[in-house]
Design an enzyme around this catalytic site. Structure first.
Site, PDB file in Angstrom:
ATOM      1  N   CYS A   2      40.149  59.171  24.893  1.00 17.15           N
ATOM      2  CA  CYS A   2      41.142  58.394  23.549  1.00 17.15           C
ATOM      3  C   CYS A   2      41.814  57.169  23.772  1.00 17.15           C
ATOM      4  CB  CYS A   2      42.161  59.036  23.749  1.00 17.15           C
ATOM      5  SG  CYS A   2      40.981  61.222  23.260  1.00 17.15           S
ATOM      6  N   ARG A  27      37.510  52.508  22.652  1.00 14.69           N
ATOM      7  CA  ARG A  27      37.831  54.132  23.059  1.00 14.69           C
ATOM      8  C   ARG A  27      37.353  55.380  22.916  1.00 14.69           C
ATOM      9  NH1 ARG A  27      38.488  54.624  28.109  1.00 14.69           N
ATOM     10  NH2 ARG A  27      40.167  55.827  28.601  1.00 14.69           N
ATOM     11  N   TRP A  75      39.109  60.118  20.473  1.00 22.07           N
ATOM     12  CA  TRP A  75      37.400  60.832  20.994  1.00 22.07           C
ATOM     13  C   TRP A  75      37.744  62.094  21.681  1.00 22.07           C
ATOM     14  CZ3 TRP A  75      33.246  57.636  21.118  1.00 22.07           C
ATOM     15  CH2 TRP A  75      32.204  58.237  21.721  1.00 22.07           C
ATOM     16  N   ASN A  99      45.743  61.489  26.400  1.00 21.32           N
ATOM     17  CA  ASN A  99      44.301  61.560  26.169  1.00 21.32           C
ATOM     18  C   ASN A  99      43.921  61.746  27.574  1.00 21.32           C
ATOM     19  OD1 ASN A  99      42.474  60.070  27.201  1.00 21.32           O
ATOM     20  ND2 ASN A  99      43.344  57.929  28.382  1.00 21.32           N
ATOM     21  N   GLY A 100      43.287  63.122  27.886  1.00 22.61           N
ATOM     22  CA  GLY A 100      43.018  64.058  28.777  1.00 22.61           C
ATOM     23  C   GLY A 100      42.499  65.240  28.660  1.00 22.61           C
ATOM     24  N   GLU A 478      13.429  54.645  34.156  1.00 21.45           N
ATOM     25  CA  GLU A 478      14.254  54.564  33.586  1.00 21.45           C
ATOM     26  C   GLU A 478      15.034  53.463  34.341  1.00 21.45           C
ATOM     27  OE1 GLU A 478      16.382  54.984  31.008  1.00 21.45           O
ATOM     28  OE2 GLU A 478      18.988  54.371  31.954  1.00 21.45           O
ATOM     29  N   LYS A 482      15.763  49.928  32.488  1.00 22.83           N
ATOM     30  CA  LYS A 482      16.923  49.462  32.522  1.00 22.83           C
ATOM     31  C   LYS A 482      16.204  47.872  32.701  1.00 22.83           C
ATOM     32  CE  LYS A 482      19.004  50.840  31.444  1.00 22.83           C
ATOM     33  NZ  LYS A 482      18.963  52.310  30.506  1.00 22.83           N
ATOM     34  N   GLU A 485      14.311  45.806  30.140  1.00 17.95           N
ATOM     35  CA  GLU A 485      15.656  45.514  28.835  1.00 17.95           C
ATOM     36  C   GLU A 485      16.436  44.505  28.838  1.00 17.95           C
ATOM     37  OE1 GLU A 485      17.724  49.181  28.717  1.00 17.95           O
ATOM     38  OE2 GLU A 485      18.282  49.186  26.672  1.00 17.95           O
ATOM     39  N   HIS A 501      -4.771  56.383  40.897  1.00 14.45           N
ATOM     40  CA  HIS A 501      -5.426  57.239  40.216  1.00 14.45           C
ATOM     41  C   HIS A 501      -5.756  55.755  39.102  1.00 14.45           C
ATOM     42  CE1 HIS A 501      -6.182  60.947  41.925  1.00 14.45           C
ATOM     43  NE2 HIS A 501      -4.670  60.876  41.206  1.00 14.45           N
ATOM     44  N   LYS A 597      22.084  48.580  20.070  1.00 11.86           N
ATOM     45  CA  LYS A 597      22.127  49.826  21.209  1.00 11.86           C
ATOM     46  C   LYS A 597      22.290  51.036  19.859  1.00 11.86           C
ATOM     47  CE  LYS A 597      24.819  51.470  23.444  1.00 11.86           C
ATOM     48  NZ  LYS A 597      23.935  51.701  24.732  1.00 11.86           N
TER      49      LYS A 597
HETATM   50  C1  AGP Z   1      18.469  52.347  26.741  1.00  9.21           C
HETATM   51  O1  AGP Z   1      19.353  51.484  27.597  1.00  9.21           O
HETATM   52  C2  AGP Z   1      18.451  52.039  25.055  1.00  9.21           C
HETATM   53  N1  AGP Z   1      19.267  51.776  24.978  1.00  9.21           N
HETATM   54  C3  AGP Z   1      17.789  52.999  24.440  1.00  9.21           C
HETATM   55  O2  AGP Z   1      16.280  53.261  25.577  1.00  9.21           O
HETATM   56  C4  AGP Z   1      18.197  54.162  24.093  1.00  9.21           C
HETATM   57  O3  AGP Z   1      19.015  55.141  25.283  1.00  9.21           O
HETATM   58  C5  AGP Z   1      17.622  54.846  23.329  1.00  9.21           C
HETATM   59  O4  AGP Z   1      17.281  53.644  22.227  1.00  9.21           O
HETATM   60  C6  AGP Z   1      18.295  56.149  22.719  1.00  9.21           C
HETATM   61  O5  AGP Z   1      19.391  56.279  22.190  1.00  9.21           O
HETATM   62  P1  AGP Z   1      20.142  57.580  22.107  1.00  9.21           P
HETATM   63  O6  AGP Z   1      20.484  57.931  23.347  1.00  9.21           O
HETATM   64  O7  AGP Z   1      22.015  56.700  20.725  1.00  9.21           O
HETATM   65  O8  AGP Z   1      19.918  58.091  21.060  1.00  9.21           O
END
Ligand code: AGP
Length: 602
Positions: A2, A27, A75, A99-100, A478, A482, A485, A501, A597
Site C-alpha cells: 500500500c 503500489r 492494496w 502498510n504491512g 519461462e 522472458k 519478449e 527426439h 501488460k
Molecule cells: C509474461 O511476461 C507476459 N507478460 C504474459 O505471458 C502474461 O503472463 C500473460 O499474458 C498472462 O497474464 P496474466 O497473468 O495477467 O493473466
C-alpha cells in the site's frame, strides 16, 4: 503493498495528501482515504477504487491552519476492498494508516472485543487504533500509549497515527515496510516512498526497522529499542521518474531485485512454525475434491506447470494444466470433483476469465491465484489467494511469477496436511526451505555483473534452447519466454530429455543452449542430455552449482539440498540474462514491442 503519506504543517492538507497518494497509486489502488485534524476538528474521507473517486468525494473540503493529516492508498490483504476496510481506520478519537500485515491481529482483536470494543472492518489494521485508544483510556500519555501499542504488534508495518488526544502530532513506527520522514523547514512529511514528497520537501530520513517516534511542532523525536536516537537527513532526489524506479534502470530490473522481499510478503501469516495457513480459504473448501485442473496463459501458465509437479509430489493430488485459450475450445470433459484453479497476475486476462466461466457453468469449484484483488477473475472465483507481489509495471512478468510459484508450493504443502500425506520430517524440510527462499532470491552484485559481461556473447545466433527437467522444464519455458519478449531473439524452452527426439537436429555452434542443471534433482540425467548437445557442437551456457567441463560459459549457483531453492536462484539468473541481452540490444525493456501488460482481448 500500500502507499501511505502524512503531513504536519500549516498548508492546505488535502491536496498535499492527494498529490502524494497519486504518486503512490502504483503500489495499490483498490481504495484510498485521508484523515485530517486541524484546529481541533477531525475529518475523514474514504472511497473505493481509483484515487479520483476520493478526490471527487473530498472536492469541497478545505483544512485551514496548523494540523496533522494522514492518507493511504490500499492494496487489499485482509478483507475486501470496501469503504469500511479502506484506511484510515478510525477509533473513537484517533485515526491510523498502515502498510504491512499485523500477524497477531486476531489475538489482539479478541482481547479488545472482550473489553467491549466494536470493530467496523475486517482488517488487521483496525486493531492498532483500538489498542492505542485502550491505553489512552487507561490514563496513559499519548506517546506512551503509542509505544505500548507498537510493542504489542507482530509482523510488518509502517504506521502513522493521529489523535485528538494529541492534536498537531503524528505518531509513526516502522518495521519491515518502508517509511521516510521528509522536511521543508518546519513542515514535516511522511511517505512510504520518496516519490510522494519529491518537489515538496527538500531532505529526508529513511527509517530503519524498529524505529518509531512522533512529530510535533516542526520537531521529530526518534526512538528505537535502546531509547532516543539522533538521525541525520539526506537530500531528496529531484527526478520523480528515476525515484519511482528506486535508482534501477528499468521497472523490470527493480522488480527482479524486489523478489526477495515480496516473497516474504507472500508467505507472511501463511507459513507458520509447523503448518501452512490460508485464512482466505473457506472451511471445508477442498471437501469432495479429488483432482485439480490449472488453467492460465503465458508466464502464469508456466507457474501452473511448475505447480502441477508440486501438487502431485507433495499433496498427492492428480493435477493437469491447460493453456486457457486451448481449453476454451477443446470441448473438455469436466467432473465436479475437480477444483479449477486459475492463475493470473492481472486478473483480467480474457482467455483465463472465459475458461473460468466455462468451468463454473460445468459446476466446478474455483480458486484463483491472482495479484490484483477485486479484479474480474477474483470476483468470478469461489475463492482467491492473493500473491501480494505488488503492482508489476514491467510487461515481462518476474516477481508475479515468483509469487505465483510460491503460492502453489504453499498450497501443495497445505493440501498435504489434510490427510497427512507427508511425514513430519519431509514437511519440516519443505517449511524450512520456504523460509530460506527470500535469501535465495537476493541478487548478488557479482552475479549481476557476471551476467552483464556474458550477455555480449549472446546477441546473435539462430536461436536459444532453454532446457531443464522436472520443475526446471517450466522454468526453461519461462526463461525462453522472458528472453523472446524483451530481446526479440528466437528462444524455446524444452524438456532436456526430449531434445534427442527432434530438436537436436538444430544443434551447431550458433545454437545457444541455456542448460538448467540443478544438483538436487536429476543432475546425472540432465548432464547426459547436455553432453549430447555439446557433442553436436552446440554452444552451452550451463547454470549449475556443479562446474561442468563441457560448458562454453558457466554461471555458478549455490549448492542447496532443496530443488525449490535452486529453482528460484536459477529463475533470477534467466531473468537477468534476458534483461542484460535486451539492454545491450537497445530495446525498451519495460514496454517491449507488440505486447500489453493486461491482455483483455481473446
Ligand atoms: C509474461 O511476461 C507476459 N507478460 C504474459 O505471458 C502474461 O503472463 C500473460 O499474458 C498472462 O497474464 P496474466 O497473468 O495477467 O493473466
Amino acid at each position: 503493498m500500500c502507499g501511505i503519506v502524512g503531513y504536519l504543517g500549516p498548508k492546505e492538507k488535502k491536496n498535499i495528501l492527494l498529490d502524494g497518494l497519486q504518486e503512490l497509486e502504483y503500489r495499490g489502488y483498490d481504495s484510498a482515504g485521508i484523515a485530517v485534524i486541524s484546529q481541533g476538528k477531525l475529518q475523514h474521507f474514504k472511497a473505493v477504487g481509483k484515487l479520483e473517486n476520493l478526490r471527487e468525494k473530498a472536492r469541497d473540503f478545505r483544512s485551514e491552519g496548523l494540523g496533522a493529516a494522514i492518507g493511504h492508498t490500499r492494496w487489499a490483504t485482509h478483507g475486501k476492498p470496501t469503504e469500511l476496510n479502506a484506511h484510515p481506520h478510525v477509533g473513537a478519537f484517533s485515526y491510523v494508516v498502515h502498510n504491512g500485515i499485523i500477524e497477531n491481529y486476531q489475538e489482539l482483536k479478541k482481547e479488545l472485543e472482550a473489553q467491549g470494543v466494536r470493530f467496523l472492518s475486517q482488517t488487521d489494521t483496525e486493531t492498532i487504533v483500538h489498542l492505542f485508544e485502550a491505553f489512552i483510556n487507561k490514563g496513559m500519555e499519548p506517546f506512551e500509549a503509542f509505544r505500548q501499542t507498537i510493542a504489542r504488534l507482530e509482523g510488518a508495518y509502517a504506521i502513522l497515527l493521529i489523535s485528538e488526544a494529541a492534536p498537531e502530532t503524528i505518531f509513526f513506527a516502522k518495521n519491515g515496510s518502508p517509511l521516510l520522514i521528509a522536511f521543508d523547514g518546519d513542515e514535516v512529511y511522511f511517505a512510504s516512498s520518496d516519490t510522494a514528497v519529491i518537489g515538496k520537501a527538500k531532505e529526508a530520513y529513511y527509517l530503519e526497522d524498529g524505529e518509531y517516534g512522533f512529530a510535533s511542532a516542526g520537531e521529530v523525536r526518534l526512538f528505537d529499542r535502546d531509547g532516543p536516537k539522533a538521525f541525520s537527513t539526506q537530500p531528496l532526489p529531484s527526478d520523480k521518474a528515476m525515484a519511482q524506479k528506486d535508482g534501477y534502470r528499468f521497472f523490470m530490473e527493480k522488480e527482479i531485485y524486489e523478489q526477495s522481499s515480496v516473497i516474504g510478503d507472500t508467505m507472511l501469516g501463511r507459513v507458520l512454525d509447523e503448518t501452512i495457513e490460508f485464512e482466505e480459504l473457506p472451511a471445508r473448501f477442498f471437501e469432495g475434491i479429488s483432482r485439480i485442473k490449472i488453467c492460465a496463459c503465458g508466464t502464469s501458465y508456466h507457474a501452473g506447470l511448475t505447480g502441477s509437479y508440486l501438487l502431485e509430489r507433495l499433496a498427492k493430488v492428480p493435477c493437469d494444466v491447460e493453456i486457457a485459450s486451448e481449453f476454451r475450445y477443446k470441448e473438455p470433459l469436466l467432473s465436479t470433483d475437480t477444483l479449477f484453479i486459475t492463475i493470473s497476475q492481472s486478473g483480467e486476462t480474457a482467455d483465463t476469465l472465459e475458461a473460468l466461466k466455462m468451468a463454473k457453468r460445468a459446476g466446478l469449484k474455483s480458486l484463483t491465484i491472482c495479484n490484483v484483488d477485486n479484479s474480474s477473475i477474483v470476483r468470478e472465483s469461489d475463492a482467491a489467494i492473493l500473491t501480494r507481489a505488488g503492482i508489476e509495471k514491467g510487461v515481462a512478468s518476474t516477481k508475479a511469477f515468483a509469487t505465483q510459484v510460491m503460492v502453489l508450493w504453499m498450497l501443495s504443502l497445505y493440501l498435504s496436511q489434510r490427510d497427512d500425506k507427508l511425514d513430519r520430517d519431509r514437511r519440516r524440510r519443505e517449511l524450512d526451505a520456504m523460509r530460506r527462499t527470500p535469501k535465495a532470491l537476493v541478487v548478488e552484485e557479482k552475479l549481476h555483473e557476471r551476467i552483464h559481461r556474458l550477455s555480449k556473447r549472446y546477441l546473435h545466433g539462430h536461436g536459444f534452447f532453454f532446457i531443464g527437467r522436472d520443475i526446471f522444464f517450466p522454468l526453461a519455458l519461462e526463461g525462453a519466454l522472458k528472453l523472446k519478449e524483451i530481446s526479440y531473439l528466437h528462444a524455446e524452452g524444452y524438456p532436456a530429455g526430449e531434445m534427442k527426439h527432434g530438436p537436436i537436429a538444430l544443434a551447431d555452434a550458433e545454437l545457444f543452449t541455456i542448460a538448467l542443471m540443478p544438483r538436487s534433482l536429476l543432475y546425472d540425467k540432465i548432464k547426459s542430455n547436455v553432453e549430447e548437445l555439446s557433442a553436436r557442437d552446440a554452444t552451452i551456457l550451463a547454470i549449475s552449482p556443479e562446474p561442468f567441463e563441457l560448458a562454453d560459459d558457466f554461471i555458478g549457483t549455490q549448492h542447496s539440498e532443496h530443488s525449490m531453492l535452486e529453482f528460484f536462484e536459477m529463475m533470477v539468473v534467466t531473468q537477468l540474462l534476458a534483461l542484460e541481452i535486451s539492454i545491450r540490444l537497445g530495446n525498451d525493456v519495460d514496454m517491449p514491442r507488440n505486447l500489453a501488460k493486461s491482455v483483455t482481448v481473446e
